[in-house]
Every structure is written in structure tokens, then in C-alpha cells.
Motif scaffolding. Structure first.
Motif, short mmCIF file in Angstrom:
data_model
loop_
_atom_site.label_atom_id
_atom_site.label_comp_id
_atom_site.label_asym_id
_atom_site.label_seq_id
_atom_site.Cartn_x
_atom_site.Cartn_y
_atom_site.Cartn_z
N ILE A 1 2.79 -9.65 5.70
CA ILE A 1 3.03 -10.30 6.99
C ILE A 1 4.52 -10.55 7.17
N LEU A 2 5.19 -10.97 6.11
CA LEU A 2 6.65 -11.16 6.17
C LEU A 2 7.35 -9.84 6.47
N TYR A 3 6.94 -8.79 5.77
CA TYR A 3 7.54 -7.46 5.93
C TYR A 3 7.39 -6.95 7.37
N LYS B 1 11.66 -4.46 -0.93
CA LYS B 1 11.75 -3.34 -1.86
C LYS B 1 10.40 -2.65 -2.04
N HIS B 2 10.49 -1.41 -2.44
CA HIS B 2 9.32 -0.57 -2.69
C HIS B 2 8.68 -1.02 -4.00
N ALA B 3 7.45 -1.54 -3.92
CA ALA B 3 6.69 -1.96 -5.09
C ALA B 3 5.35 -1.23 -5.09
N GLU B 4 4.62 -1.32 -6.18
CA GLU B 4 3.35 -0.60 -6.27
C GLU B 4 2.38 -1.05 -5.19
N GLU B 5 2.40 -2.33 -4.84
CA GLU B 5 1.47 -2.84 -3.83
C GLU B 5 2.04 -2.75 -2.42
N GLY B 6 3.15 -2.05 -2.25
CA GLY B 6 3.77 -1.91 -0.93
C GLY B 6 5.12 -2.59 -0.89
N SER C 1 -2.15 -3.19 1.48
CA SER C 1 -1.31 -2.38 0.60
C SER C 1 -1.39 -0.92 0.98
N GLU C 2 -2.60 -0.45 1.25
CA GLU C 2 -2.78 0.94 1.64
C GLU C 2 -2.08 1.22 2.97
N ARG C 3 -2.14 0.27 3.89
CA ARG C 3 -1.43 0.41 5.16
C ARG C 3 0.06 0.57 4.90
N ALA C 4 0.61 -0.26 4.01
CA ALA C 4 2.04 -0.20 3.71
C ALA C 4 2.41 1.11 3.03
N HIS C 5 1.50 1.63 2.22
CA HIS C 5 1.78 2.90 1.53
C HIS C 5 1.92 4.06 2.49
N GLN C 6 1.38 3.93 3.70
CA GLN C 6 1.46 4.99 4.68
C GLN C 6 2.72 4.91 5.54
#
Length: 222
Positions: free
Chosen positions: A78-80, A100-105, A174-179
Motif C-alpha cells: 500500500i505504501l509502494y 527496493k526489489h525484494a522477494e515479496e515485491g 506480492s504476485e501483483r507487484a512481481h508483474q
């Protein structure tokens, strides 16, 4: 990377030019065609406001108190999205945090010190909550946020993001962010440039991709 997408090019790229160029490079992404990318989009132009970041955490936690899916991962997203959408719509982010790019987004780089400060001031509580076999870390606001530094447009963006993600759990956000394009074009622990806020997740039409080939060739990308 920045040379490829033109982020540090002094030329003013229009949304359509960037859309077409990225269609050639990434095969299926676009930017808002109604937007002209500002000339100054270097990361040094963004200033972090720690106090505002802390108050935004309180605001999001308070607004999300009835969302059973709200945990640390969702707070980060939400912050991002709030900061990046404000950058795209208003010309500057709400808090200026580095993501930053992390495993969970995408996660805010300044979260740990600000969260520690809020805990020390007894402004928040972190509660471990069992959630479908996992441990969810919920942030609980212990008093109302101070919103004097926020304008109505900023708060509207945050409210819209909270509403949009309301039905999603940590895995889904997280999946949304990965896209997101900014995530795809950065490596683990790299900062995601705010310039990627201008890119939207949508597959381009074949006509747009063909236009991208033409624009890319005109700008020297074969």
C-alpha cells in the motif's frame, strides 16, 4: 538499464514514445499515453520525509483495521503503490521513500528505522496473528495520524489503493507487484526508480507493438 528506457535522457519523452519503446524492449508493457514524462526524473530529485512516512503508516493501519488480510506485506505494498501513484498523478511521491526489489515485491528501504521509532513512541503495536497456517504481522495504530502535511489528493490516492487491494492477501499483492515493470527490470535489493510509476500493467495490441518497433528503430534500438 536507464540508457535503454531513456530515464536519464535529457529529451522529454512523451508517454506514447515510451510506450512504443518499451513495447519493443519488453514486449507488452505501456505507459499512460496522456502523460508527458517530466524532464527531471532522477532519483536525487526525490526527498524522503520520515515524519510523513510514519504518519502514513498510522493512517493505513487505522484504515485497514477491519481488513483481515492486512499484514506487513500488504502494508508495504500500500505504501509502494501510494507513493508511486502520487508520483505519476501529482508529480511527486507522498513520502519519497526508497522502494527496493525484494522477494515479496517492492518494500520501503526506510521501514525498519521508522517502525522502530513508532514502536518506541508507543504510536503502533505489532501483533502476530495466525492466518491460514501462517503468521501475519499486523500493525495496529494506537492513536490517530497527524494529517496536517497531507493534502486531499494524496489521501484520496491512499484510500483508492487501500480499497483496490482490500480483498487481496499477502500472496496476491506480492504476485501483483512481481508483474510490475519496475520489479521486472531491477535485481534483488536494487532500488526501483520512481520513473517506472508511469508504466501501467496492460498488454499492448499488435498495432502498438508494431509502432514500438518503428519508434525503437528511430531511437537506435534494433
Amino acid at each position: 538499464m536507464s540508457q535503454v528506457v531513456g530515464l536519464k535522457n535529457p529529451k522529454r519523452w512523451t508517454g506514447r514514445e515510451l510506450s512504443a519503446l518499451m513495447a519493443r524492449i519488453t514486449n507488452g508493457w505501456e505507459v499512460d499515453e496522456m502523460v508527458t514524462i517530466p524532464k527531471k526524473i532522477q532519483e536525487e530529485d526525490v526527498v524522503f520525509d520520515g515524519d510523513k512516512f510514519g504518519e502514513l503508516i498510522l493512517y493505513i493501519a487505522q484504515k485497514s483495521k477491519d481488513d483481515e488480510r492486512f499484514g506487513a506485506v500488504k502494508l508495504n505494498k500500500i505504501l509502494y503503490y501510494s507513493d508511486f501513484e502520487a508520483y505519476r498523478k501529482l508529480g511527486e511521491p507522498i513520502t519519497g521513500a526508497d522502494y527496493k526489489h525484494a522477494e515479496e515485491g517492492a518494500i520501503p528501504n526506510q521501514m525498519l528505522p521508522i517502525r522502530t521509532k513508532l514502536l518506541r513512541e508507543d504510536a503502533i503495536e505489532i501483533v502476530d496473528n495466525p492466518y491460514y497456517g501462517k503468521q501475519q504481522k499486523r500493525t495496529i495504530a494506537k492513536h490517530d495520524p497527524d494529517l496536517k502535511e497531507f493534502d486531499k489528493d494524496e489521501l484520496q490516492i491512499v484510500d483508492d489503493v487501500i480499497q483496490r487491494l482490500w480483498g487481496e492477501n499477502a500472496d496476491a499483492v506480492s504476485e501483483r507487484a512481481h508483474q510490475e515493470l519496475g520489479y521486472k527490470l531491477t535485481e534483488l535489493n536494487e532500488i526501483i526508480p520512481y520513473a517506472f510509476a508511469y508504466f501501467l500493467v496492460r498488454q499492448l495490441t499488435q498495432q502498438e507493438i508494431e509502432l514500438g518497433l518503428q519508434v525503437a528503430k528511430r531511437h537506435g534500438f534494433e
